[in-house]
Motif scaffolding. Structure first.
Motif, PDB file in Angstrom:
ATOM      1  N   ALA A 199      11.644  20.207  -6.759  1.00  0.00           N
ATOM      2  CA  ALA A 199      10.592  19.536  -7.546  1.00  0.00           C
ATOM      3  C   ALA A 199      11.180  18.328  -8.272  1.00  0.00           C
ATOM      4  N   MET A 200      12.395  18.460  -8.755  1.00  0.00           N
ATOM      5  CA  MET A 200      13.053  17.338  -9.450  1.00  0.00           C
ATOM      6  C   MET A 200      13.285  16.163  -8.492  1.00  0.00           C
ATOM      7  N   ARG A 201      13.696  16.476  -7.276  1.00  0.00           N
ATOM      8  CA  ARG A 201      13.899  15.386  -6.296  1.00  0.00           C
ATOM      9  C   ARG A 201      12.582  14.681  -6.001  1.00  0.00           C
ATOM     10  N   LEU A 202      11.507  15.480  -5.930  1.00  0.00           N
ATOM     11  CA  LEU A 202      10.197  14.863  -5.666  1.00  0.00           C
ATOM     12  C   LEU A 202       9.761  13.993  -6.847  1.00  0.00           C
ATOM     13  N   LEU A 203      10.109  14.439  -8.051  1.00  0.00           N
ATOM     14  CA  LEU A 203       9.758  13.662  -9.241  1.00  0.00           C
ATOM     15  C   LEU A 203      10.469  12.298  -9.234  1.00  0.00           C
ATOM     16  N   GLN A 204      11.723  12.312  -8.805  1.00  0.00           N
ATOM     17  CA  GLN A 204      12.463  11.040  -8.730  1.00  0.00           C
ATOM     18  C   GLN A 204      11.815  10.106  -7.710  1.00  0.00           C
ATOM     19  N   ILE A 205      11.388  10.698  -6.582  1.00  0.00           N
ATOM     20  CA  ILE A 205      10.734   9.866  -5.554  1.00  0.00           C
ATOM     21  C   ILE A 205       9.423   9.309  -6.116  1.00  0.00           C
ATOM     22  N   GLU A 206       8.701  10.164  -6.847  1.00  0.00           N
ATOM     23  CA  GLU A 206       7.431   9.704  -7.419  1.00  0.00           C
ATOM     24  C   GLU A 206       7.661   8.527  -8.372  1.00  0.00           C
ATOM     25  N   ALA A 207       8.713   8.623  -9.188  1.00  0.00           N
ATOM     26  CA  ALA A 207       8.993   7.528 -10.132  1.00  0.00           C
ATOM     27  C   ALA A 207       9.240   6.230  -9.358  1.00  0.00           C
ATOM     28  N   GLU A 208       9.996   6.324  -8.257  1.00  0.00           N
ATOM     29  CA  GLU A 208      10.271   5.118  -7.468  1.00  0.00           C
ATOM     30  C   GLU A 208       9.005   4.573  -6.827  1.00  0.00           C
ATOM     31  N   LEU A 209       8.151   5.487  -6.360  1.00  0.00           N
ATOM     32  CA  LEU A 209       6.908   5.026  -5.728  1.00  0.00           C
ATOM     33  C   LEU A 209       5.987   4.369  -6.758  1.00  0.00           C
ATOM     34  N   ARG A 210       5.988   4.928  -7.967  1.00  0.00           N
ATOM     35  CA  ARG A 210       5.158   4.299  -9.013  1.00  0.00           C
ATOM     36  C   ARG A 210       5.665   2.885  -9.305  1.00  0.00           C
TER      37      ARG A 210
ATOM     38  N   VAL B 173      13.068  16.677   1.607  1.00  0.00           N
ATOM     39  CA  VAL B 173      12.779  17.759   0.659  1.00  0.00           C
ATOM     40  C   VAL B 173      11.939  18.833   1.356  1.00  0.00           C
ATOM     41  N   ALA B 174      10.931  18.402   2.118  1.00  0.00           N
ATOM     42  CA  ALA B 174      10.070  19.374   2.806  1.00  0.00           C
ATOM     43  C   ALA B 174      10.897  20.229   3.767  1.00  0.00           C
ATOM     44  N   LEU B 175      11.799  19.581   4.483  1.00  0.00           N
ATOM     45  CA  LEU B 175      12.622  20.365   5.416  1.00  0.00           C
ATOM     46  C   LEU B 175      13.578  21.295   4.679  1.00  0.00           C
ATOM     47  N   ASP B 176      14.031  20.860   3.509  1.00  0.00           N
ATOM     48  CA  ASP B 176      14.898  21.754   2.729  1.00  0.00           C
ATOM     49  C   ASP B 176      14.118  22.984   2.265  1.00  0.00           C
ATOM     50  N   ALA B 177      12.784  22.844   2.156  1.00  0.00           N
ATOM     51  CA  ALA B 177      11.971  24.003   1.777  1.00  0.00           C
ATOM     52  C   ALA B 177      11.716  24.929   2.966  1.00  0.00           C
ATOM     53  N   VAL B 178      11.462  24.378   4.143  1.00  0.00           N
ATOM     54  CA  VAL B 178      11.087  25.245   5.279  1.00  0.00           C
ATOM     55  C   VAL B 178      12.066  25.192   6.449  1.00  0.00           C
ATOM     56  N   GLY B 179      13.054  24.327   6.347  1.00  0.00           N
ATOM     57  CA  GLY B 179      13.918  24.030   7.494  1.00  0.00           C
ATOM     58  C   GLY B 179      14.641  25.227   8.064  1.00  0.00           C
ATOM     59  N   HIS B 180      15.021  26.177   7.190  1.00  0.00           N
ATOM     60  CA  HIS B 180      15.809  27.309   7.692  1.00  0.00           C
ATOM     61  C   HIS B 180      15.032  28.071   8.767  1.00  0.00           C
TER      62      HIS B 180
ATOM     63  N   ASN C 187       0.848  -1.193   0.000  1.00  0.00           N
ATOM     64  CA  ASN C 187       0.000   0.000   0.000  1.00  0.00           C
ATOM     65  C   ASN C 187       0.888   1.248   0.000  1.00  0.00           C
ATOM     66  N   VAL C 188       1.103   1.768  -1.177  1.00  0.00           N
ATOM     67  CA  VAL C 188       2.012   2.904  -1.331  1.00  0.00           C
ATOM     68  C   VAL C 188       1.247   4.226  -1.233  1.00  0.00           C
ATOM     69  N   ALA C 189      -0.083   4.128  -1.122  1.00  0.00           N
ATOM     70  CA  ALA C 189      -0.914   5.344  -1.146  1.00  0.00           C
ATOM     71  C   ALA C 189      -0.523   6.369  -0.066  1.00  0.00           C
ATOM     72  N   PRO C 190      -0.236   5.970   1.184  1.00  0.00           N
ATOM     73  CA  PRO C 190       0.157   6.996   2.163  1.00  0.00           C
ATOM     74  C   PRO C 190       1.425   7.737   1.732  1.00  0.00           C
ATOM     75  N   ALA C 191       2.361   7.009   1.107  1.00  0.00           N
ATOM     76  CA  ALA C 191       3.596   7.670   0.656  1.00  0.00           C
ATOM     77  C   ALA C 191       3.286   8.661  -0.465  1.00  0.00           C
ATOM     78  N   PHE C 192       2.328   8.315  -1.339  1.00  0.00           N
ATOM     79  CA  PHE C 192       1.918   9.258  -2.390  1.00  0.00           C
ATOM     80  C   PHE C 192       1.256  10.501  -1.799  1.00  0.00           C
ATOM     81  N   ARG C 193       0.414  10.303  -0.791  1.00  0.00           N
ATOM     82  CA  ARG C 193      -0.253  11.454  -0.149  1.00  0.00           C
ATOM     83  C   ARG C 193       0.794  12.390   0.479  1.00  0.00           C
ATOM     84  N   PHE C 194       1.765  11.761   1.097  1.00  0.00           N
ATOM     85  CA  PHE C 194       2.845  12.519   1.741  1.00  0.00           C
ATOM     86  C   PHE C 194       3.607  13.338   0.680  1.00  0.00           C
ATOM     87  N   LEU C 195       3.850  12.694  -0.450  1.00  0.00           N
ATOM     88  CA  LEU C 195       4.551  13.361  -1.551  1.00  0.00           C
ATOM     89  C   LEU C 195       3.737  14.535  -2.092  1.00  0.00           C
ATOM     90  N   ASP C 196       2.428  14.331  -2.257  1.00  0.00           N
ATOM     91  CA  ASP C 196       1.550  15.419  -2.738  1.00  0.00           C
ATOM     92  C   ASP C 196       1.667  16.634  -1.825  1.00  0.00           C
TER      93      ASP C 196
END
Ligand SMILES: Cc1cc2nc3c(=O)[nH]c(=O)nc-3n(C[C@H](O)[C@H](O)[C@H](O)COP(=O)(O)OP(=O)(O)OC[C@H]3O[C@@H](n4cnc5c(N)ncnc54)[C@H](O)[C@@H]3O)c2cc1C
Length: 392
Positions: free
Chosen positions: A280-291, A331-338, A248-257
């Motif tokens: 966004a590119m890093r998230l795309l790579q994660i999405e490909a792996e999750l798919r 990735v999320a922390l890299d966006a807001v972590g500072h 069940n990869v759906a929770p990981a997809f929701r997290f990614l969204d």
């Protein structure tokens, strides 16, 4: 109706129910990846039970839905897509199936209804200091005394013990022979005299794991599952039932969204373009792996339904989804972590706090460090994969 149309119509029914019956305040907790507790889980379990969907993986004879694996997977996936809580697993998915397979009729009649209606809350007492990956080295002793066992020892990392009624436990009843042969499974009421539950503080600031001390705890022999010394078999049966949990990869997809929405909201404007696009590119790579993981999960379900061996799929699924979630939180922390760095400790998301959403990203980042440890660490999964592929 063919299989695909039947499954699609089933998914529609599930979706309608989830969106109309799962309380918005519970879905909000799930949507924010906040810590779920007994209150939310039990409330949702009662609602599912009233609909007849309390136990998707149990046979109808014991109050389950009798669904096949494909329908169970669709259920888990749709519920996650709708931000409904995953069902609390220790009762329904762990000890419930063990009771159905190995329990006496008396044990089944006594324990299964409370699991089904969400009134009884269970935890897992397997790990100990020095016995995690190498579980067979567990030392908690149970000595037979008439119609009771007297249990003394310590369990560690016991999730939810502080809010549980019962603990299913592996204990040592003999030190003779192979280590696995002296292990017995007992069901222990946590309110028994001699039990002390102490929280283990974790870096995320949530209370989920505990130490459980057992000091001469008297447990009726009637609470033993199956035969004395066969606990390893029942314990492994329990873990094997969960092997496709990672499908069940759906929770990981929701997290990614959500991480994607955070990056877009946080890094607006031309001045942030480079950073926004890199994240966004890093998230795309994660999405490909999750798919890829989702396809692997569906293929594994097909294998089980057609009697083919599962091979390395469960370990690859566990490894890839837990690491994908860790990377998403990074990735999320890299966006807001500072903005969070100066408030690293203490994490307090309980009070009224305008920035609570950001704090939750930090908590999730910290919590997810544990995801590559519990349920079989990443290193252990890699060993399993290597052994199966190369026979080493
Ligand atoms: C948040 C959380 C919740 C948990 N909930 C529960 C629970 O409810 N009930 C329960 O019983 N347990 C629970 N656990 C315990 C969990 O199952 C163990 O932490 C896990 O099995 C690892 O065991 P350990 O902690 O003893 O570490 P160890 O087994 O000592 O491992 C330490 C390190 O060595 C590595 N390692 C170990 N063996 C090998 C090997 N053969 N080859 C290569 N590397 C290896 C591991 O990957 C890890 O990095 C939980 C743990 C966490 C973190």
């Amino acid at each position: 109706m063919d299989d695909a149309a039947d499954l699609e119509s089933f998914r529609r029914t599930l979706r309608e129910f989830a969106l109309s019956h799962c309380p918005p305040e519970i879905r909000a907790v799930v949507a924010a990846n906040r810590k779920l507790g007994r209150k939310e889980w039990s409330a949702w379990q009662r609602i599912l039970h009233a609909r007849g969907w309390g136990a998707p993986s149990w046979p109808k004879a014991h109050g389950g839905t009798g669904w096949d694996l494909r329908h169970r997977h669709a259920f888990d996936e749709v519920m996650a897509e709708c931000d409904c809580p995953p069902q609390y697993h220790h009762g329904l998915r762990h000890i419930g199936p063990v009771l159905i397979e190995f329990g006496t009729p008396e044990q089944q009649a006594h324990f299964l209804p409370g699991i089904l209606n969400g009134e009884d809350w269970w935890c897992q007492g397997y790990s100990e200091p020095g016995a995690g990956s190498d579980l067979a080295s567990l030392k908690t002793r149970a000595e037979r005394d008439g119609e009771e066992y007297v249990v003394t020892g310590q369990k560690l990392w016991t999730s939810h013990a502080h809010e549980s009624d019962w603990m299913y436990t592996l204990v040592r009843t003999s030190s003779a022979g192979k280590r696995q042969e002296g292990i017995t499974m007992l069901l222990i009421p946590l309110r028994s005299p001699g039990i002390t539950v102490r929280p283990v503080p974790t870096i995320d600031g949530w209370h989920h794991v505990n130490e459980v001390f057992l000091d001469g705890v008297r447990v009726p022999a009637a609470n033993r599952i199956g035969e004395e010394g066969k606990g390893w078999t029942y314990g492994k049966f329990l873990l094997d039932r969960e092997r496709l949990g990672g499908a069940n990869v759906a929770p990981a997809f929701r997290f990614l969204d959500r991480a994607r929405a955070l990056v877009a909201a946080e890094l607006q404007g031309p001045q942030n373009r480079l950073k926004r696009e890199m994240l966004a590119m890093r998230l795309l790579q994660i999405e490909a792996e999750l798919r890829g993981a989702r396809e692997l999960g569906l293929a594994a379900i097909d294998d089980v339904m057609n009697g083919r061996p599962l091979g390395i799929a469960p370990s690859v699924l566990k490894l890839s989804t837990s690491e994908a979630m860790q990377r998403t939180s990074q990735v999320a922390l890299d966006a807001v972590g500072h903005r969070l760095a100066t408030r690293f400790r203490p994490v307090d998301a309980s009070g009224p706090n305008a920035e609570v959403g950001e704090i939750e990203w930090l908590q999730n980042y910290l919590y997810l460090r544990a995801k590559t440890i519990f349920g079989g660490s990443s290193e252990v999964q890699k060993n399993v994969i290597a052994r199966q592929l190369f026979g080493t």
